[in-house]
Motif scaffolding. Sequence first.
Motif, PDB file in Angstrom:
ATOM      1  N   THR A  13       0.855  -1.182   0.000  1.00 57.37           N
ATOM      2  CA  THR A  13       0.000   0.000   0.000  1.00 57.37           C
ATOM      3  C   THR A  13       0.893   1.235   0.000  1.00 57.37           C
ATOM      4  O   THR A  13       1.782   1.342   0.848  1.00 57.37           O
ATOM      5  CB  THR A  13      -0.913   0.025   1.237  1.00 57.37           C
ATOM      6  OG1 THR A  13      -1.689  -1.174   1.260  1.00 57.37           O
ATOM      7  CG2 THR A  13      -1.836   1.243   1.206  1.00 57.37           C
ATOM      8  N   PRO A  14       0.688   2.175  -0.935  1.00 57.63           N
ATOM      9  CA  PRO A  14       1.611   3.313  -1.068  1.00 57.63           C
ATOM     10  C   PRO A  14       1.363   4.414  -0.035  1.00 57.63           C
ATOM     11  O   PRO A  14       0.981   5.544  -0.368  1.00 57.63           O
ATOM     12  CB  PRO A  14       1.339   3.798  -2.491  1.00 57.63           C
ATOM     13  CG  PRO A  14      -0.096   3.482  -2.712  1.00 57.63           C
ATOM     14  CD  PRO A  14      -0.337   2.178  -1.989  1.00 57.63           C
ATOM     15  N   PHE A  15       1.622   4.114   1.231  1.00 54.22           N
ATOM     16  CA  PHE A  15       1.372   5.079   2.303  1.00 54.22           C
ATOM     17  C   PHE A  15       2.153   6.373   2.104  1.00 54.22           C
ATOM     18  O   PHE A  15       1.633   7.467   2.324  1.00 54.22           O
ATOM     19  CB  PHE A  15       1.742   4.467   3.661  1.00 54.22           C
ATOM     20  CG  PHE A  15       0.899   3.301   4.077  1.00 54.22           C
ATOM     21  CD1 PHE A  15      -0.453   3.455   4.298  1.00 54.22           C
ATOM     22  CD2 PHE A  15       1.462   2.042   4.232  1.00 54.22           C
ATOM     23  CE1 PHE A  15      -1.246   2.376   4.687  1.00 54.22           C
ATOM     24  CE2 PHE A  15       0.690   0.962   4.611  1.00 54.22           C
ATOM     25  CZ  PHE A  15      -0.668   1.130   4.840  1.00 54.22           C
ATOM     26  N   VAL A  16       3.411   6.244   1.699  1.00 55.53           N
ATOM     27  CA  VAL A  16       4.265   7.423   1.575  1.00 55.53           C
ATOM     28  C   VAL A  16       3.811   8.290   0.395  1.00 55.53           C
ATOM     29  O   VAL A  16       3.739   9.525   0.503  1.00 55.53           O
ATOM     30  CB  VAL A  16       5.742   7.020   1.420  1.00 55.53           C
ATOM     31  CG1 VAL A  16       6.610   8.244   1.168  1.00 55.53           C
ATOM     32  CG2 VAL A  16       6.215   6.275   2.657  1.00 55.53           C
ATOM     33  N   ASN A  96       4.621   2.633  -7.648  1.00 57.39           N
ATOM     34  CA  ASN A  96       5.485   1.520  -8.064  1.00 57.39           C
ATOM     35  C   ASN A  96       6.917   1.688  -7.572  1.00 57.39           C
ATOM     36  O   ASN A  96       7.584   0.701  -7.230  1.00 57.39           O
ATOM     37  CB  ASN A  96       5.481   1.385  -9.584  1.00 57.39           C
ATOM     38  CG  ASN A  96       4.141   0.933 -10.122  1.00 57.39           C
ATOM     39  OD1 ASN A  96       3.389   1.722 -10.669  1.00 57.39           O
ATOM     40  ND2 ASN A  96       3.818  -0.341  -9.938  1.00 57.39           N
ATOM     41  N   ILE A  97       7.403   2.935  -7.530  1.00 51.22           N
ATOM     42  CA  ILE A  97       8.754   3.168  -7.015  1.00 51.22           C
ATOM     43  C   ILE A  97       8.775   2.921  -5.508  1.00 51.22           C
ATOM     44  O   ILE A  97       9.735   2.337  -4.979  1.00 51.22           O
ATOM     45  CB  ILE A  97       9.230   4.586  -7.344  1.00 51.22           C
ATOM     46  CG1 ILE A  97       9.100   4.861  -8.852  1.00 51.22           C
ATOM     47  CG2 ILE A  97      10.676   4.777  -6.892  1.00 51.22           C
ATOM     48  CD1 ILE A  97       9.792   3.841  -9.727  1.00 51.22           C
ATOM     49  N   GLY A 102      10.473   0.295  -0.948  1.00 52.30           N
ATOM     50  CA  GLY A 102       9.988   0.252   0.426  1.00 52.30           C
ATOM     51  C   GLY A 102       9.626   1.660   0.883  1.00 52.30           C
ATOM     52  O   GLY A 102      10.030   2.654   0.267  1.00 52.30           O
ATOM     53  N   HIS A 103       8.862   1.752   1.973  1.00 50.39           N
ATOM     54  CA  HIS A 103       8.354   3.053   2.403  1.00 50.39           C
ATOM     55  C   HIS A 103       9.482   4.015   2.791  1.00 50.39           C
ATOM     56  O   HIS A 103       9.530   5.152   2.310  1.00 50.39           O
ATOM     57  CB  HIS A 103       7.395   2.862   3.580  1.00 50.39           C
ATOM     58  CG  HIS A 103       6.266   1.918   3.291  1.00 50.39           C
ATOM     59  ND1 HIS A 103       5.439   2.073   2.194  1.00 50.39           N
ATOM     60  CD2 HIS A 103       5.831   0.799   3.942  1.00 50.39           C
ATOM     61  CE1 HIS A 103       4.540   1.088   2.184  1.00 50.39           C
ATOM     62  NE2 HIS A 103       4.768   0.311   3.236  1.00 50.39           N
ATOM     63  N   ILE A 104      10.394   3.572   3.654  1.00 47.84           N
ATOM     64  CA  ILE A 104      11.470   4.445   4.122  1.00 47.84           C
ATOM     65  C   ILE A 104      12.416   4.775   2.972  1.00 47.84           C
ATOM     66  O   ILE A 104      12.850   5.927   2.805  1.00 47.84           O
ATOM     67  CB  ILE A 104      12.247   3.805   5.283  1.00 47.84           C
ATOM     68  CG1 ILE A 104      11.298   3.492   6.446  1.00 47.84           C
ATOM     69  CG2 ILE A 104      13.368   4.734   5.750  1.00 47.84           C
ATOM     70  CD1 ILE A 104      10.580   4.701   6.998  1.00 47.84           C
ATOM     71  N   ALA A 213      22.054   3.051  -8.605  1.00 40.32           N
ATOM     72  CA  ALA A 213      22.997   2.909  -7.487  1.00 40.32           C
ATOM     73  C   ALA A 213      22.415   2.083  -6.356  1.00 40.32           C
ATOM     74  O   ALA A 213      23.150   1.442  -5.600  1.00 40.32           O
ATOM     75  CB  ALA A 213      23.389   4.298  -6.969  1.00 40.32           C
ATOM     76  N   SER A 214      21.085   2.080  -6.233  1.00 41.83           N
ATOM     77  CA  SER A 214      20.431   1.320  -5.154  1.00 41.83           C
ATOM     78  C   SER A 214      20.509  -0.192  -5.368  1.00 41.83           C
ATOM     79  O   SER A 214      20.319  -0.960  -4.434  1.00 41.83           O
ATOM     80  CB  SER A 214      18.977   1.731  -5.041  1.00 41.83           C
ATOM     81  OG  SER A 214      18.214   1.227  -6.118  1.00 41.83           O
TER      82      SER A 214
END
Length: 222
Positions: A13-16, A96-97, A102-104, A213-214
């Motif tokens: 769920t895209p909370f951010v 999607n990103i 991840g959220h953080i 880079a990630s």
Amino acid sequence: MIPIRDENPTRRTPFVTVSFILANCLVFFYQISLPPSVHAAFILQFGAVPNQILSPSAHLSNLPVHWLPIITSMFLHGGLFHLGGNMLYLWIFGNNIEDRLGHIGFVFFYLAGGIAAAFTHILMQPNSTIPMVGASGAISAVLGAYMILYPRARVVLLIWFFIFIRFVRVPAFLVLGIWFAMQISGVFSSPEASIAWYAHIGGFLAGVILIMASGKSRKKQP
């Protein structure tokens, strides 16, 4: 050509993403509630003004405060259409990103992309006294990451030309490639326009670099 949605399901769920959209909307409604003179001062204080950011009078001791507008400018907008367009793109491509990072991770990615976009604009327009506002620099980073991660994902576009209205499905690399080409074209065709073309270009390239880079770009698409 207006993107409506993408056909790229997510697991989280895209909370951010939703939180960023809400934050931008709340700040905008606060902006328009201000009297005109106060509103102008508010934009000047919290927008990113290149010649102020690069002012030689800034001392190292107050740099954090001096550069704070680089962050706050991401949550200001110049009008309802400016806000609406940015939030539409953030909603379509941001989830999607966030799902991949991840959220953080998405919080740091979004802010880093926005900072890179702001500095690109500032370095390319160092003498400008016009406040730069808008989330489009950070969202441009989201678009750059999406281009790398999901180039073949289908995006539904609304094609509207007078009485001609049609929905078409096209691959993301085509939509985002055209968008990026338009930003480059804007630099040469209308450099004096009130659009931060360099911020869009810098944000997009930052998104590409950050996502590569990630290490997330090496994962196979489901």
